[in-house]
Design a protein around this motif. Structure first.
Motif, PDB file in Angstrom:
ATOM      1  N   LEU A  97      12.055  -0.424  -0.129  1.00 50.81           N
ATOM      2  CA  LEU A  97      10.736   0.074  -0.503  1.00 50.81           C
ATOM      3  C   LEU A  97      10.853   1.347  -1.329  1.00 50.81           C
ATOM      4  O   LEU A  97      11.457   2.327  -0.901  1.00 50.81           O
ATOM      5  CB  LEU A  97       9.900   0.348   0.751  1.00 50.81           C
ATOM      6  CG  LEU A  97       8.473   0.813   0.486  1.00 50.81           C
ATOM      7  CD1 LEU A  97       7.650  -0.323  -0.101  1.00 50.81           C
ATOM      8  CD2 LEU A  97       7.836   1.314   1.765  1.00 50.81           C
ATOM      9  N   ASP A  98      10.291   1.304  -2.527  1.00 56.52           N
ATOM     10  CA  ASP A  98      10.267   2.466  -3.414  1.00 56.52           C
ATOM     11  C   ASP A  98       8.892   3.104  -3.300  1.00 56.52           C
ATOM     12  O   ASP A  98       7.915   2.590  -3.826  1.00 56.52           O
ATOM     13  CB  ASP A  98      10.543   2.046  -4.851  1.00 56.52           C
ATOM     14  CG  ASP A  98      10.641   3.214  -5.819  1.00 56.52           C
ATOM     15  OD1 ASP A  98      10.273   4.344  -5.429  1.00 56.52           O
ATOM     16  OD2 ASP A  98      11.085   2.999  -6.952  1.00 56.52           O
ATOM     17  N   ALA A  99       8.827   4.209  -2.565  1.00 57.37           N
ATOM     18  CA  ALA A  99       7.567   4.926  -2.383  1.00 57.37           C
ATOM     19  C   ALA A  99       7.484   6.131  -3.307  1.00 57.37           C
ATOM     20  O   ALA A  99       6.524   6.888  -3.257  1.00 57.37           O
ATOM     21  CB  ALA A  99       7.433   5.371  -0.928  1.00 57.37           C
ATOM     22  N   LYS A 100       8.491   6.296  -4.170  1.00 56.00           N
ATOM     23  CA  LYS A 100       8.525   7.447  -5.079  1.00 56.00           C
ATOM     24  C   LYS A 100       7.856   7.129  -6.408  1.00 56.00           C
ATOM     25  O   LYS A 100       8.129   7.762  -7.412  1.00 56.00           O
ATOM     26  CB  LYS A 100       9.960   7.895  -5.300  1.00 56.00           C
ATOM     27  CG  LYS A 100      10.607   8.421  -4.035  1.00 56.00           C
ATOM     28  CD  LYS A 100      12.027   8.861  -4.286  1.00 56.00           C
ATOM     29  CE  LYS A 100      12.651   9.334  -2.992  1.00 56.00           C
ATOM     30  NZ  LYS A 100      14.047   9.681  -3.152  1.00 56.00           N
ATOM     31  N   VAL A 101       6.985   6.128  -6.407  1.00 54.79           N
ATOM     32  CA  VAL A 101       6.220   5.796  -7.600  1.00 54.79           C
ATOM     33  C   VAL A 101       5.110   6.829  -7.747  1.00 54.79           C
ATOM     34  O   VAL A 101       4.762   7.517  -6.791  1.00 54.79           O
ATOM     35  CB  VAL A 101       5.653   4.362  -7.505  1.00 54.79           C
ATOM     36  CG1 VAL A 101       6.769   3.349  -7.525  1.00 54.79           C
ATOM     37  CG2 VAL A 101       4.812   4.186  -6.270  1.00 54.79           C
ATOM     38  N   LYS A 152       0.827  -1.203   0.000  1.00 56.58           N
ATOM     39  CA  LYS A 152       0.000   0.000   0.000  1.00 56.58           C
ATOM     40  C   LYS A 152       0.862   1.253   0.000  1.00 56.58           C
ATOM     41  O   LYS A 152       0.357   2.359  -0.122  1.00 56.58           O
ATOM     42  CB  LYS A 152      -0.929  -0.002   1.208  1.00 56.58           C
ATOM     43  CG  LYS A 152      -1.990  -1.069   1.126  1.00 56.58           C
ATOM     44  CD  LYS A 152      -2.920  -1.036   2.316  1.00 56.58           C
ATOM     45  CE  LYS A 152      -3.962  -2.118   2.177  1.00 56.58           C
ATOM     46  NZ  LYS A 152      -4.861  -2.155   3.344  1.00 56.58           N
ATOM     47  N   ASN A 153       2.190   1.073   0.116  1.00 59.68           N
ATOM     48  CA  ASN A 153       3.110   2.205   0.204  1.00 59.68           C
ATOM     49  C   ASN A 153       4.198   2.201  -0.862  1.00 59.68           C
ATOM     50  O   ASN A 153       5.195   2.898  -0.728  1.00 59.68           O
ATOM     51  CB  ASN A 153       3.771   2.214   1.588  1.00 59.68           C
ATOM     52  CG  ASN A 153       2.750   2.270   2.689  1.00 59.68           C
ATOM     53  OD1 ASN A 153       1.916   3.153   2.726  1.00 59.68           O
ATOM     54  ND2 ASN A 153       2.789   1.301   3.586  1.00 59.68           N
ATOM     55  N   GLY A 154       4.044   1.415  -1.924  1.00 61.13           N
ATOM     56  CA  GLY A 154       5.052   1.332  -2.973  1.00 61.13           C
ATOM     57  C   GLY A 154       5.381  -0.117  -3.276  1.00 61.13           C
ATOM     58  O   GLY A 154       4.540  -0.996  -3.149  1.00 61.13           O
ATOM     59  N   PHE A 155       6.626  -0.379  -3.664  1.00 69.30           N
ATOM     60  CA  PHE A 155       7.032  -1.757  -3.944  1.00 69.30           C
ATOM     61  C   PHE A 155       8.470  -1.969  -3.513  1.00 69.30           C
ATOM     62  O   PHE A 155       9.245  -1.028  -3.354  1.00 69.30           O
ATOM     63  CB  PHE A 155       6.855  -2.113  -5.423  1.00 69.30           C
ATOM     64  CG  PHE A 155       7.830  -1.449  -6.348  1.00 69.30           C
ATOM     65  CD1 PHE A 155       9.024  -2.069  -6.692  1.00 69.30           C
ATOM     66  CD2 PHE A 155       7.559  -0.206  -6.892  1.00 69.30           C
ATOM     67  CE1 PHE A 155       9.930  -1.454  -7.553  1.00 69.30           C
ATOM     68  CE2 PHE A 155       8.451   0.417  -7.751  1.00 69.30           C
ATOM     69  CZ  PHE A 155       9.643  -0.215  -8.082  1.00 69.30           C
ATOM     70  N   THR A 156       8.826  -3.224  -3.316  1.00 71.92           N
ATOM     71  CA  THR A 156      10.189  -3.606  -2.972  1.00 71.92           C
ATOM     72  C   THR A 156      10.569  -4.828  -3.793  1.00 71.92           C
ATOM     73  O   THR A 156       9.695  -5.535  -4.302  1.00 71.92           O
ATOM     74  CB  THR A 156      10.334  -3.873  -1.455  1.00 71.92           C
ATOM     75  OG1 THR A 156      11.698  -4.000  -1.118  1.00 71.92           O
ATOM     76  CG2 THR A 156       9.583  -5.112  -1.031  1.00 71.92           C
ATOM     77  N   VAL A 157      11.868  -5.082  -3.918  1.00 77.21           N
ATOM     78  CA  VAL A 157      12.361  -6.221  -4.689  1.00 77.21           C
ATOM     79  C   VAL A 157      13.227  -7.085  -3.775  1.00 77.21           C
ATOM     80  O   VAL A 157      14.103  -6.579  -3.073  1.00 77.21           O
ATOM     81  CB  VAL A 157      13.181  -5.753  -5.915  1.00 77.21           C
ATOM     82  CG1 VAL A 157      13.672  -6.951  -6.718  1.00 77.21           C
ATOM     83  CG2 VAL A 157      12.347  -4.822  -6.788  1.00 77.21           C
TER      84      VAL A 157
END
Length: 173
Positions: A91-95, A75-80
């Motif tokens: 966590l990439d929240a700068k999408v 709910k706050n971006g994505f991670t790999v």
């Protein structure tokens, strides 16, 4: 989302307990001979007869497994993650919009669905596909791809397709 009290898998003639009691499984993926599952708080892998938690965090929404990594939407971006659960990319929240509803990796590109469309990460940039041209409505629930690399997006009211085909400038006109 499915609520399971007990789910079992038959593997090589043996019953294997598939999920602990009352786990809310959001998604199950078979990658080769390995099974991965997603709940709202964990990404797990079936190791033998037991589930191993690879990653734990709040608000997990979707995931996809490729040959070398696990893409996890939240709910706050994505991670790999790598396939052992180690974080490769924090966590990439700068999408464009961080609340991800579904993820899919197609031809090395990360497709991220959200409540108001879908965007693809391509060479560090994002391309947006919204309702006016690409979708029958904004809210994308699920993403899938076919063997040709075409993308299908499920919404509340239908299925939209983004077809990739080579065209000359004359054909585009």
């Amino acid at each position: 989302m499915a609520l399971f009290q007990s789910v079992f898998l038959i593997m090589e003639g043996f019953w294997i307990r598939f999920l602990p009691a009352l786990i809310q499984m959001q998604k199950l993926i078979a990658s080769g001979e390995t099974f991965y599952s997603l709940s709202s708080q964990t990404v797990s892998r079936l190791d033998g007869k037991d589930w191993t938690v690879l990653f734990a965090a709040d608000d997990l929404t979707s995931f996809d497994v490729t040959g070398s990594e696990i893409l996890v939407g939240t709910k706050n971006g994505f991670t790999v993650l790598d396939l052992k659960g180690n974080v490769k990319s924090a966590l990439d929240a700068k999408v464009p919009v961080p609340s991800i509803t579904d993820v899919q990796v197609v031809d090395g590109r990360r497709w991220l669905a959200r409540e108001d469309g879908v965007f693809v990460q391509n060479e560090g940039k994002y391309n947006y596909f919204g309702q006016q041209r690409w979708l029958d409505e904004y809210s994308v629930k699920d993403i899938a791809a076919d063997s040709k690399g075409d993308i299908y997006m499920l919404t509340e009211t239908g299925l939209s397709k983004i077809e990739f085909r080579e065209q000359t400038m004359k054909e585009k006109a």
